[in-house]
Design a protein around this motif. Structure first.
Motif, mmCIF file in Angstrom:
data_model
loop_
_atom_site.group_PDB
_atom_site.id
_atom_site.type_symbol
_atom_site.label_atom_id
_atom_site.label_comp_id
_atom_site.label_asym_id
_atom_site.label_seq_id
_atom_site.Cartn_x
_atom_site.Cartn_y
_atom_site.Cartn_z
ATOM 1 N N SER B 11 0.825 -1.205 0.000
ATOM 2 C CA SER B 11 0.000 0.000 0.000
ATOM 3 C C SER B 11 0.859 1.255 0.000
ATOM 4 O O SER B 11 0.534 2.227 -0.653
ATOM 5 C CB SER B 11 -0.915 -0.010 1.221
ATOM 6 N N ASP B 15 3.045 4.596 -3.549
ATOM 7 C CA ASP B 15 2.784 6.027 -3.401
ATOM 8 C C ASP B 15 4.081 6.802 -3.258
ATOM 9 O O ASP B 15 4.297 7.817 -3.921
ATOM 10 C CB ASP B 15 1.904 6.267 -2.174
ATOM 11 N N PHE B 18 5.808 6.864 -6.465
ATOM 12 C CA PHE B 18 5.193 7.833 -7.381
ATOM 13 C C PHE B 18 5.723 9.223 -7.126
ATOM 14 O O PHE B 18 6.101 9.946 -8.054
ATOM 15 C CB PHE B 18 3.671 7.835 -7.236
ATOM 16 N N TYR B 19 5.752 9.626 -5.818
ATOM 17 C CA TYR B 19 6.221 10.979 -5.542
ATOM 18 C C TYR B 19 7.674 11.159 -5.935
ATOM 19 O O TYR B 19 8.066 12.197 -6.465
ATOM 20 C CB TYR B 19 6.000 11.329 -4.064
ATOM 21 N N ALA B 22 7.813 11.301 -9.811
ATOM 22 C CA ALA B 22 7.189 12.519 -10.331
ATOM 23 C C ALA B 22 8.074 13.729 -10.052
ATOM 24 O O ALA B 22 8.266 14.580 -10.936
ATOM 25 C CB ALA B 22 5.814 12.718 -9.704
ATOM 26 N N THR B 25 10.980 13.587 -12.427
ATOM 27 C CA THR B 25 10.579 13.949 -13.791
ATOM 28 C C THR B 25 10.458 15.457 -13.938
ATOM 29 O O THR B 25 11.003 16.046 -14.879
ATOM 30 C CB THR B 25 9.225 13.297 -14.113
ATOM 31 N N LEU B 26 9.758 16.088 -12.967
ATOM 32 C CA LEU B 26 9.532 17.525 -13.097
ATOM 33 C C LEU B 26 10.814 18.319 -12.904
ATOM 34 O O LEU B 26 11.063 19.296 -13.615
ATOM 35 C CB LEU B 26 8.474 17.971 -12.085
ATOM 36 N N THR B 51 14.771 12.739 -17.582
ATOM 37 C CA THR B 51 13.310 12.894 -17.549
ATOM 38 C C THR B 51 12.623 11.664 -18.100
ATOM 39 O O THR B 51 11.655 11.155 -17.522
ATOM 40 C CB THR B 51 12.912 14.119 -18.393
ATOM 41 N N MET B 55 10.285 8.938 -16.213
ATOM 42 C CA MET B 55 8.922 8.728 -16.688
ATOM 43 C C MET B 55 8.664 7.248 -16.987
ATOM 44 O O MET B 55 7.552 6.746 -16.770
ATOM 45 C CB MET B 55 8.690 9.572 -17.931
ATOM 46 N N LEU B 58 7.533 5.864 -13.872
ATOM 47 C CA LEU B 58 6.090 6.094 -13.667
ATOM 48 C C LEU B 58 5.262 5.066 -14.428
ATOM 49 O O LEU B 58 4.246 4.570 -13.927
ATOM 50 C CB LEU B 58 5.709 7.503 -14.132
ATOM 51 N N PHE B 59 5.699 4.726 -15.643
ATOM 52 C CA PHE B 59 4.966 3.731 -16.426
ATOM 53 C C PHE B 59 5.003 2.357 -15.758
ATOM 54 O O PHE B 59 4.015 1.627 -15.785
ATOM 55 C CB PHE B 59 5.533 3.635 -17.839
ATOM 56 N N LEU B 61 5.192 1.896 -12.545
ATOM 57 C CA LEU B 61 4.252 1.984 -11.431
ATOM 58 C C LEU B 61 2.824 1.788 -11.889
ATOM 59 O O LEU B 61 1.979 1.291 -11.145
ATOM 60 C CB LEU B 61 4.364 3.354 -10.750
ATOM 61 N N LEU B 62 2.523 2.180 -13.144
ATOM 62 C CA LEU B 62 1.183 1.987 -13.687
ATOM 63 C C LEU B 62 1.009 0.612 -14.305
ATOM 64 O O LEU B 62 -0.001 0.354 -14.952
ATOM 65 C CB LEU B 62 0.891 3.059 -14.741
#
Lengths: 52, 179
Positions: B11, B15, B18-19, B22, B25-26, B51, B55, B58-59, B61-62
């Protein structure tokens, strides 16, 4: 707070805005193209979290 | 694959990841566009690599594993090598002396900030995930290939013909004296 669709969309928006800022701001053609790649990547990120 | 699924099953870990991804990336995106230390396009290209790799995280993670692999292979491999070739072939000495104009900086910041505010407000007022259904396909290559070669075979072939036309056009245009 659980990370969901909105979080990914916010990241995508911000990345798109960064690319747009680069396209507007920078004068070098190559860096403008890199910023365009950034915008394309942001558009790629947006539809993916809706799938899972 | 099993290890990744076990890791993503918890759980708290996804998260935090992700942070991390992200923010990475930014941050690297900011350094692509407006690096305060270096104006060189080479550093921009290198931060573009960072970057793209974050990213891809992130993919993952998805659970879009194929997309993550394609992201790294196509962007971090092919596109960046192309960029570096162009940088090496062109002479970019005058870029270091060129300053960012104050008017362009402020105007761009204001307009892009307005766009960000508008889109975030739109995201806040609408509920984009309200009528999402269960996912139709997993992130692997099998379901994607089935979909690409059965349901969407015509658009796929049209895109491949378009790429072929672009390639032939580039060869024709870049040849100096066409016999």
């Amino acid at each position: 707070m659980q990370v969901g669709l909105e979080h990914y969309l916010v990241v995508s928006f911000l990345l798109f805005a960064l690319g747009l800022l680069g396209v507007v701001m920078r004068r070098n053609l190559l860096v403008i193209y890199m910023s365009l790649e950034l915008m394309l990547n942001a558009a790629n990120l947006a539809p993916v979290p809706g799938r899972s | 694959m099993e290890a990744i699924n076990n890791l993503l099953g918890g759980s708290m870990v996804p998260d935090v990841l992700f942070y991390v991804f992200a923010a990475l990336t930014l941050l690297c995106g900011v350094l692509v566009v407006a690096n305060p230390f270096s104006r060189s396009p080479v550093t921009s290209a290198m931060f573009l690599v960072l970057t793209i790799i974050s990213m891809a995280g992130l993919f993952v993670l998805l659970r879009a594993f194929f997309l993550a692999a394609v992201q790294i292979i196509v962007y971090a491999g092919a596109v960046i090598v192309l960029f570096l070739f162009v940088i090496m072939l062109l002479d970019l000495k005058e870029e270091q002396r060129r300053k960012i104009k104050m008017f362009g900086f402020v105007g761009g910041l204001v307009s892009v900030g307005a766009i960000v505010v508008i889109s975030l407000k739109a995201l806040g007022t609408t509920n984009p995930g309200a009528n999402l259904t269960a996912p139709q396909l997993e992130g692997g290559t099998n379901a994607l290939g089935q979909l690409l070669f059965k349901q969407y075979v015509l658009p796929f072939e049209v895109v491949s013909v378009l790429l072929l036309v672009a390639m032939v056009g580039v060869i024709l245009l870049s040849k100096k004296d066409l016999k």
